[in-house]
Design a protein around this motif. Structure first.
Motif, short mmCIF file in Angstrom:
data_model
loop_
_atom_site.label_atom_id
_atom_site.label_comp_id
_atom_site.label_asym_id
_atom_site.label_seq_id
_atom_site.Cartn_x
_atom_site.Cartn_y
_atom_site.Cartn_z
N THR A 113 -1.36 1.76 3.49
CA THR A 113 -0.13 0.96 3.46
C THR A 113 -0.08 0.00 4.64
O THR A 113 0.42 -1.12 4.52
CB THR A 113 1.11 1.86 3.45
OG1 THR A 113 1.05 2.75 4.57
CG2 THR A 113 1.19 2.66 2.16
N THR A 114 -0.58 0.43 5.79
CA THR A 114 -0.62 -0.44 6.96
C THR A 114 -1.58 -1.61 6.70
O THR A 114 -1.26 -2.76 7.01
CB THR A 114 -1.08 0.34 8.20
OG1 THR A 114 -0.21 1.44 8.40
CG2 THR A 114 -1.09 -0.53 9.44
N ILE A 115 -2.74 -1.30 6.14
CA ILE A 115 -3.71 -2.34 5.80
C ILE A 115 -3.07 -3.35 4.85
O ILE A 115 -3.17 -4.56 5.04
CB ILE A 115 -4.97 -1.73 5.13
CG1 ILE A 115 -5.63 -0.68 6.03
CG2 ILE A 115 -5.95 -2.82 4.72
CD1 ILE A 115 -6.25 -1.20 7.26
N GLY A 116 -2.38 -2.84 3.82
CA GLY A 116 -1.74 -3.71 2.83
C GLY A 116 -0.71 -4.64 3.45
O GLY A 116 -0.66 -5.83 3.13
N SER A 117 0.10 -4.10 4.35
CA SER A 117 1.13 -4.95 4.95
C SER A 117 0.54 -5.99 5.89
O SER A 117 1.02 -7.12 5.96
CB SER A 117 2.17 -4.09 5.69
OG SER A 117 1.59 -3.42 6.78
N ILE A 118 -0.54 -5.66 6.59
CA ILE A 118 -1.19 -6.63 7.48
C ILE A 118 -1.82 -7.75 6.66
O ILE A 118 -1.65 -8.94 6.97
CB ILE A 118 -2.25 -5.93 8.35
CG1 ILE A 118 -1.57 -5.03 9.37
CG2 ILE A 118 -3.15 -6.95 9.04
CD1 ILE A 118 -2.50 -4.14 10.16
N VAL A 119 -2.51 -7.39 5.57
CA VAL A 119 -3.15 -8.40 4.72
C VAL A 119 -2.10 -9.27 4.04
O VAL A 119 -2.24 -10.50 3.98
CB VAL A 119 -4.07 -7.72 3.68
CG1 VAL A 119 -4.57 -8.72 2.66
CG2 VAL A 119 -5.23 -7.04 4.37
N ILE B 107 -9.28 -6.54 10.07
CA ILE B 107 -8.74 -6.13 8.77
C ILE B 107 -8.62 -7.34 7.84
O ILE B 107 -9.05 -7.30 6.69
CB ILE B 107 -7.37 -5.44 8.95
CG1 ILE B 107 -7.56 -4.09 9.64
CG2 ILE B 107 -6.65 -5.28 7.62
CD1 ILE B 107 -6.27 -3.44 10.11
N CYS B 108 -8.07 -8.44 8.35
CA CYS B 108 -7.91 -9.64 7.53
C CYS B 108 -9.27 -10.22 7.14
O CYS B 108 -9.46 -10.68 6.01
CB CYS B 108 -7.07 -10.68 8.27
SG CYS B 108 -5.37 -10.16 8.53
N GLY B 109 -10.22 -10.19 8.07
CA GLY B 109 -11.55 -10.70 7.77
C GLY B 109 -12.25 -9.89 6.70
O GLY B 109 -12.86 -10.44 5.78
N LEU B 110 -12.16 -8.56 6.80
CA LEU B 110 -12.78 -7.71 5.80
C LEU B 110 -12.14 -7.91 4.43
O LEU B 110 -12.82 -7.90 3.40
CB LEU B 110 -12.70 -6.23 6.21
CG LEU B 110 -13.55 -5.81 7.39
CD1 LEU B 110 -13.24 -4.37 7.79
CD2 LEU B 110 -15.03 -5.97 7.08
N SER B 111 -10.84 -8.11 4.42
CA SER B 111 -10.14 -8.26 3.16
C SER B 111 -10.40 -9.62 2.53
O SER B 111 -10.71 -9.70 1.34
CB SER B 111 -8.64 -8.08 3.39
OG SER B 111 -7.92 -8.36 2.21
N HIS C 226 -12.67 -12.28 3.55
CA HIS C 226 -14.01 -12.87 3.53
C HIS C 226 -15.06 -11.91 2.98
O HIS C 226 -15.96 -12.32 2.27
CB HIS C 226 -14.38 -13.37 4.92
CG HIS C 226 -13.42 -14.39 5.43
ND1 HIS C 226 -13.30 -15.64 4.86
CD2 HIS C 226 -12.50 -14.35 6.42
CE1 HIS C 226 -12.35 -16.33 5.49
NE2 HIS C 226 -11.86 -15.56 6.45
N ALA C 227 -14.96 -10.63 3.33
CA ALA C 227 -15.94 -9.66 2.84
C ALA C 227 -15.50 -9.06 1.50
O ALA C 227 -16.26 -8.33 0.88
CB ALA C 227 -16.15 -8.55 3.87
N LYS C 228 -14.25 -9.36 1.10
CA LYS C 228 -13.70 -8.90 -0.19
C LYS C 228 -13.67 -7.37 -0.32
O LYS C 228 -13.89 -6.82 -1.38
CB LYS C 228 -14.48 -9.50 -1.36
CG LYS C 228 -14.52 -11.00 -1.38
CD LYS C 228 -13.14 -11.59 -1.54
CE LYS C 228 -13.25 -13.12 -1.62
NZ LYS C 228 -11.98 -13.78 -1.49
N TRP C 229 -13.38 -6.68 0.80
CA TRP C 229 -13.23 -5.23 0.74
C TRP C 229 -11.84 -4.92 0.20
O TRP C 229 -10.89 -5.67 0.40
CB TRP C 229 -13.35 -4.62 2.14
CG TRP C 229 -14.74 -4.54 2.68
CD1 TRP C 229 -15.80 -5.31 2.35
CD2 TRP C 229 -15.19 -3.63 3.68
NE1 TRP C 229 -16.89 -4.94 3.08
CE2 TRP C 229 -16.55 -3.91 3.91
CE3 TRP C 229 -14.59 -2.63 4.40
CZ2 TRP C 229 -17.30 -3.20 4.83
CZ3 TRP C 229 -15.34 -1.93 5.31
CH2 TRP C 229 -16.69 -2.21 5.52
#
Length: 114
Positions: A48-54, A25-29, A31-34
């Motif tokens: 919301t889970t993705i947002g809190s992890i990032v 998730i962090c890599g996609l956000s 480095h890949a700019k997803w």
């Protein structure tokens, strides 16, 4: 009336995400700019889970979950499985006998707790 009947969404508890998934998730956000929405759709994880992890990764550099407090388990997975088999085989034995049998095999069971 449960909220799931109104919104059409279930409020089931999801299993905790692995460190690998959190890293993906962090890599996609980062480095890949997803976007969080794209990651959410691809991995089927709430946005919301993705947002809190990032957010935790950006602020603290942390992808893993902090250890929680609580008493550590006495039996490991193998011992738990083995105890289940013993109970099924000797279902009419008294609890004290079953505890002694498990303790003699694993060495982990506290015989004095019964």
């Amino acid at each position: 009336m449960p909220l799931s009947n109104i919104t059409g969404k279930s409020s089931r508890k999801r299993p905790e995400l692995s460190d690998f998934t959190r890293g993906v998730i962090c890599g996609l956000s980062q480095h890949a700019k997803w976007t969080n929405t794209d990651i959410s759709k691809e991995l089927d994880i709430p946005r919301t889970t993705i947002g809190s992890i990032v957010q935790k990764y950006v602020k603290q550099g942390q992808t893993s979950v902090k250890p929680r407090s609580g008493r550590p388990k006495v039996l490991n997975e193998r011992d738990e499985h083995h105890s289940g088999i013993l109970v099924q085989r000797e279902s009419f034995e008294p609890l004290r006998t079953q505890q002694q049998n498990l303790a003699s095999i694993t060495g982990n069971c506290n015989e004095e707790s019964a």
